[in-house]
Scaffold this motif. Structure first.
Motif, PDB file in Angstrom:
ATOM      1  N   PHE A   1       0.827  -1.126  -0.095  1.00 37.94           N
ATOM      2  CA  PHE A   1      -0.052  -0.088   0.131  1.00 37.94           C
ATOM      3  C   PHE A   1       1.046   1.401   0.007  1.00 37.94           C
ATOM      4  O   PHE A   1       0.719   2.299  -0.714  1.00 37.94           O
TER       5      PHE A   1
ATOM      6  N   ASN B   1       2.600   1.709  -3.309  1.00 37.53           N
ATOM      7  CA  ASN B   1       1.750   2.039  -4.414  1.00 37.53           C
ATOM      8  C   ASN B   1       1.392   3.299  -4.188  1.00 37.53           C
ATOM      9  O   ASN B   1       1.218   4.223  -5.328  1.00 37.53           O
ATOM     10  N   TYR B   2       1.039   3.878  -2.965  1.00 35.61           N
ATOM     11  CA  TYR B   2       1.011   5.341  -2.929  1.00 35.61           C
ATOM     12  C   TYR B   2       2.057   6.337  -3.254  1.00 35.61           C
ATOM     13  O   TYR B   2       1.830   7.231  -3.685  1.00 35.61           O
TER      14      TYR B   2
ATOM     15  N   GLN C   1       1.961   6.350  -7.066  1.00 37.13           N
ATOM     16  CA  GLN C   1       0.945   7.071  -7.715  1.00 37.13           C
ATOM     17  C   GLN C   1       1.089   8.786  -7.254  1.00 37.13           C
ATOM     18  O   GLN C   1       0.734   9.702  -7.996  1.00 37.13           O
ATOM     19  N   ARG C   2       1.686   9.009  -6.201  1.00 31.19           N
ATOM     20  CA  ARG C   2       1.861  10.271  -5.595  1.00 31.19           C
ATOM     21  C   ARG C   2       2.998  10.874  -6.161  1.00 31.19           C
ATOM     22  O   ARG C   2       3.019  12.193  -6.562  1.00 31.19           O
TER      23      ARG C   2
END
Length: 275
Positions: free
Chosen positions: A260, A263-264, A267-268
């Motif tokens: 998690f 992935n954050y 994407q960020r």
């Protein structure tokens, strides 16, 4: 016809013949009175005084005897530091020219602690107390040789004094010096060293897996094994159920948590991986 048993026919305590027995020893079956009855920590059964002191019955007594007079890690640490100090002083003297008066006095000050360190390693009772005073005594001596740095020397001695006080109070160290310890302190030491260590290790692996997820399988495996070993009715009782469960939970949660987070971040910020 009376069914009442006269006091003379009732069983009496084996140790106190004038006192009626209130029960029997769980080990030898001998009659015991209330004053002789002994209940061991975590056992629940009643023993006579003689049986209660047997290592086979009292696991804490067996644990105490195992470490009684046996050198611990602190003794080895103090011994190795003392040897390193001697070698350091000798090397410093051999690698330089003739020492100045100040250097000679500092060397003598440090070497004065060697008898204490050697006596501590050998388990001499007086060295256990002398260890606490040694850092402050050395700091005061260094302050006399360097008055301008007296405060700095005292400040530098504080961490060593704190460690020395901890060693002085340490239950394992007290057993090495053949000092009596309370049953509660002995039980706490047994719990730390012997009570289901794989469950405790599972918790350590689980907590570490929050930072190093590759340790999560070890946390789960150790947690499952530790949980299977829990048996509070055993003698001695095997606990740490909470730590075993915590290790399993942390080991299971750690990989998804890392996925998690990664992935954050991707994407960020697009900093983790790119197509």
């Amino acid at each position: 016809m009376s069914l009442e048993v006269p006091p003379s026919a009732r069983p009496h305590c084996a140790v106190h013949p004038d006192v009626l027995a209130g029960g029997t020893c769980s080990r030898c079956g001998g009659f015991i009175c209330a004053d002789c009855a002994t209940s061991l920590l975590g056992d629940g059964r009643i023993y006579c005084v003689a049986c209660a002191k047997r290592p086979g019955v009292d696991y804490l007594e067996a644990f105490r005897q195992e470490y009684w007079g046996r050198r611990d890690s602190w003794a080895w640490t103090v011994g190795m530091l003392t040897l390193s100090l001697v070698l350091g002083v000798l090397y410093s003297a051999a690698s330089k020219g003739p020492p100045s008066r100040k250097e000679w006095l500092f060397s003598a000050l440090f070497l004065a602690t060697v008898p204490m360190g050697g006596a501590f390693f050998l388990g001499k009772p007086w060295a256990r107390h002398a260890l606490v005073a040694t850092p402050l005594v050395v700091a005061l001596g260094a302050g006399v040789l360097e008055p301008a740095l007296r405060f700095q020397h005292l400040l530098a001695a504080l961490p060593f004094t704190f460690v020395a006080v901890h060693i002085h109070r340490d239950v394992r160290s007290r057993l090495f010096f053949r000092r009596d310890v309370t049953p509660g302190a002995l039980a706490a030491l047994w719990n730390r060293l012997r009570n289901n260590p794989i469950a405790r290790q599972a918790f350590h692996f689980g907590f570490s897996s929050l930072f190093m997820p590759l340790l999560s399988p070890l946390a789960v495996v150790c947690g499952v094994v530790g949980l299977m070993r829990v048996n509070l009715q055993a003698h001695p009782p095997i606990g740490r159920r909470g730590q075993a469960i915590a290790g399993i939970v942390l080991g299971v949660v750690s990989p998804p948590l890392w996925l998690f987070v990664l992935n954050y971040l991707d994407q960020r910020f697009g900093l983790v991986w790119k197509d």
